[in-house]
Design a protein around this motif. Structure first.
Motif, PDB file in Angstrom:
ATOM      1  N   ASN A   1     104.728  17.119  39.347  1.00 30.52           N
ATOM      2  CA  ASN A   1     104.219  18.198  38.499  1.00 30.52           C
ATOM      3  C   ASN A   1     104.840  18.251  37.112  1.00 30.52           C
ATOM      4  N   ASN A   2     105.765  17.377  36.805  1.00 36.20           N
ATOM      5  CA  ASN A   2     106.503  17.433  35.549  1.00 36.20           C
ATOM      6  C   ASN A   2     106.741  16.030  35.005  1.00 36.20           C
ATOM      7  N   GLN A   3     107.123  15.982  33.744  1.00 39.15           N
ATOM      8  CA  GLN A   3     107.605  14.750  33.123  1.00 39.15           C
ATOM      9  C   GLN A   3     108.953  15.068  32.509  1.00 39.15           C
ATOM     10  N   GLY A   4     109.904  14.182  32.707  1.00 41.33           N
ATOM     11  CA  GLY A   4     111.227  14.386  32.130  1.00 41.33           C
ATOM     12  C   GLY A   4     111.636  13.209  31.269  1.00 41.33           C
ATOM     13  N   GLN A   5     112.372  13.509  30.224  1.00 37.82           N
ATOM     14  CA  GLN A   5     112.974  12.455  29.414  1.00 37.82           C
ATOM     15  C   GLN A   5     114.423  12.848  29.168  1.00 37.82           C
ATOM     16  N   GLU A   6     115.313  11.908  29.444  1.00 36.77           N
ATOM     17  CA  GLU A   6     116.738  12.127  29.210  1.00 36.77           C
ATOM     18  C   GLU A   6     117.252  11.029  28.302  1.00 36.77           C
ATOM     19  N   ARG A   7     118.106  11.413  27.365  1.00 35.43           N
ATOM     20  CA  ARG A   7     118.766  10.437  26.490  1.00 35.43           C
ATOM     21  C   ARG A   7     120.261  10.674  26.613  1.00 35.43           C
ATOM     22  N   CYS A   8     121.017   9.579  26.656  1.00 32.65           N
ATOM     23  CA  CYS A   8     122.464   9.679  26.821  1.00 32.65           C
ATOM     24  C   CYS A   8     123.126   8.611  25.970  1.00 32.65           C
ATOM     25  N   TRP A   9     124.256   8.961  25.352  1.00 28.30           N
ATOM     26  CA  TRP A   9     124.999   7.970  24.583  1.00 28.30           C
ATOM     27  C   TRP A   9     126.475   8.347  24.565  1.00 28.30           C
TER      28      TRP A   9
ATOM     29  N   ASP B   1     135.482   8.162  26.168  1.00 28.24           N
ATOM     30  CA  ASP B   1     135.751   9.311  27.030  1.00 28.24           C
ATOM     31  C   ASP B   1     134.961  10.558  26.657  1.00 28.24           C
ATOM     32  N   PHE B   2     133.937  10.408  25.822  1.00 29.69           N
ATOM     33  CA  PHE B   2     133.089  11.541  25.447  1.00 29.69           C
ATOM     34  C   PHE B   2     131.665  11.036  25.282  1.00 29.69           C
ATOM     35  N   ARG B   3     130.740  11.698  25.947  1.00 27.43           N
ATOM     36  CA  ARG B   3     129.339  11.304  25.826  1.00 27.43           C
ATOM     37  C   ARG B   3     128.458  12.535  25.732  1.00 27.43           C
ATOM     38  N   VAL B   4     127.214  12.325  25.308  1.00 26.74           N
ATOM     39  CA  VAL B   4     126.252  13.400  25.096  1.00 26.74           C
ATOM     40  C   VAL B   4     124.984  13.065  25.873  1.00 26.74           C
ATOM     41  N   ARG B   5     124.386  14.092  26.479  1.00 26.53           N
ATOM     42  CA  ARG B   5     123.085  13.946  27.141  1.00 26.53           C
ATOM     43  C   ARG B   5     122.168  15.049  26.644  1.00 26.53           C
ATOM     44  N   VAL B   6     120.933  14.695  26.344  1.00 23.77           N
ATOM     45  CA  VAL B   6     119.903  15.677  26.006  1.00 23.77           C
ATOM     46  C   VAL B   6     118.676  15.353  26.849  1.00 23.77           C
ATOM     47  N   SER B   7     117.965  16.386  27.247  1.00 24.82           N
ATOM     48  CA  SER B   7     116.770  16.140  28.053  1.00 24.82           C
ATOM     49  C   SER B   7     115.705  17.189  27.770  1.00 24.82           C
ATOM     50  N   THR B   8     114.474  16.798  28.052  1.00 16.25           N
ATOM     51  CA  THR B   8     113.353  17.720  27.995  1.00 16.25           C
ATOM     52  C   THR B   8     112.569  17.585  29.290  1.00 16.25           C
ATOM     53  N   VAL B   9     111.987  18.684  29.701  1.00 19.22           N
ATOM     54  CA  VAL B   9     111.078  18.679  30.853  1.00 19.22           C
ATOM     55  C   VAL B   9     109.759  19.243  30.360  1.00 19.22           C
ATOM     56  N   ARG B  10     108.695  18.462  30.563  1.00 18.64           N
ATOM     57  CA  ARG B  10     107.359  18.876  30.138  1.00 18.64           C
ATOM     58  C   ARG B  10     106.519  19.222  31.371  1.00 18.64           C
ATOM     59  N   MET B  11     106.045  20.438  31.383  1.00 18.55           N
ATOM     60  CA  MET B  11     105.092  20.854  32.403  1.00 18.55           C
ATOM     61  C   MET B  11     103.707  20.445  31.911  1.00 18.55           C
TER      62      MET B  11
ATOM     63  N   THR C   1     117.642  20.645  27.413  1.00 22.88           N
ATOM     64  CA  THR C   1     119.035  20.754  27.821  1.00 22.88           C
ATOM     65  C   THR C   1     119.903  19.899  26.912  1.00 22.88           C
ATOM     66  N   TYR C   2     121.072  20.440  26.561  1.00 18.92           N
ATOM     67  CA  TYR C   2     122.082  19.691  25.823  1.00 18.92           C
ATOM     68  C   TYR C   2     123.368  19.732  26.640  1.00 18.92           C
ATOM     69  N   CYS C   3     123.958  18.564  26.876  1.00 19.20           N
ATOM     70  CA  CYS C   3     125.226  18.487  27.604  1.00 19.20           C
ATOM     71  C   CYS C   3     126.223  17.660  26.812  1.00 19.20           C
ATOM     72  N   SER C   4     127.435  18.161  26.700  1.00 16.15           N
ATOM     73  CA  SER C   4     128.535  17.337  26.194  1.00 16.15           C
ATOM     74  C   SER C   4     129.459  17.104  27.389  1.00 16.15           C
ATOM     75  N   GLU C   5     129.923  15.861  27.515  1.00 17.34           N
ATOM     76  CA  GLU C   5     130.714  15.497  28.693  1.00 17.34           C
ATOM     77  C   GLU C   5     131.993  14.786  28.271  1.00 17.34           C
ATOM     78  N   ARG C   6     133.105  15.287  28.799  1.00 19.35           N
ATOM     79  CA  ARG C   6     134.411  14.685  28.541  1.00 19.35           C
ATOM     80  C   ARG C   6     134.979  14.147  29.846  1.00 19.35           C
ATOM     81  N   ARG C   7     135.491  12.914  29.784  1.00 20.15           N
ATOM     82  CA  ARG C   7     136.067  12.292  30.972  1.00 20.15           C
ATOM     83  C   ARG C   7     137.334  13.045  31.368  1.00 20.15           C
ATOM     84  N   CYS C   8     137.457  13.347  32.656  1.00 22.59           N
ATOM     85  CA  CYS C   8     138.654  13.997  33.183  1.00 22.59           C
ATOM     86  C   CYS C   8     139.712  12.946  33.495  1.00 22.59           C
TER      87      CYS C   8
END
Length: 192
Positions: free
Chosen positions: A137-145, A150-160, A168-175
């Protein structure tokens, strides 16, 4: 320090292995409700002969000999010390094209809908990974770099069916692992 971005999915899995502290913001276009949160993302690389990799391929009708390997992804609340809940986990398997910079990503469970899915992925020259997924029922696209190792970014969209539903915007730091933390403490004590 010069960052060498991963340009294959297996290199991406290896560079991502470990525990990541994720800060996330989600914007819903169909309501005034936005949300944010913090969680841990735990990534473990799986070799191509791992029975779980074979199982995911077989369940999706993919020849397991075409897989280069995979990774298990699980997530939990940031301060939760229990083992991750298996309902909050997925196994991803890489089935690359000839160039190895694009291919299929086989998942036993999708992010948007909890069903097995086959996504298409590709790496740009600068290392940005784009994953496109069609659900029932949906389409998703995620981009990550990776910004650093030790630090990366993810952004995504969900299309109905009626357009974009959320972003969505995520910032991620390695523990730092417990083992590495203990080594750092030991080295610090040795300097006294």
């Amino acid at each position: 320090m010069h960052l060498i971005p991963p340009l294959t999915m297996l290199d991406f899995f290896r560079k991502s292995e470990g525990t990541w502290f994720t800060e996330r913001s989600v914007h819903h276009f169909d309501s005034a409700a936005d949300e944010s949160g913090e969680s841990n993302l735990i990534i473990k690389v799986m070799e191509k002969d791992d029975p779980k990799v074979q199982e995911v391929c077989t369940a999706q009708g993919i020849d397991p000999t075409k897989a280069t390997g995979g990774a298990s992804f699980s997530w939990q609340a940031n301060l939760d010390t229990r083992l991750p809940n298996t309902d909050n986990a997925a196994i991803l398997v890489d089935v690359p094209d000839e160039t190895r910079r694009s291919g299929k990503l086989i998942r036993n469970q999708g992010y948007v809908e909890s069903i097995p899915v086959v996504s298409r992925y590709r790496f740009a020259d600068d290392g940005v990974l784009t994953i496109d997924t069609d659900y029932d029922n949906n389409q998703g696209q995620e981009r990550c770099w990776f910004v650093t190792d030790d630090f990366r970014v993810r952004v995504s969209t969900v299309r109905m069916m009626n357009g974009v539903n959320l972003m969505t915007y995520c910032s991620e730091r390695r523990c730092v692992s417990q083992e590495l933390l203990e080594q750092m403490i030991s080295r610090n004590h040795a300097r006294r």
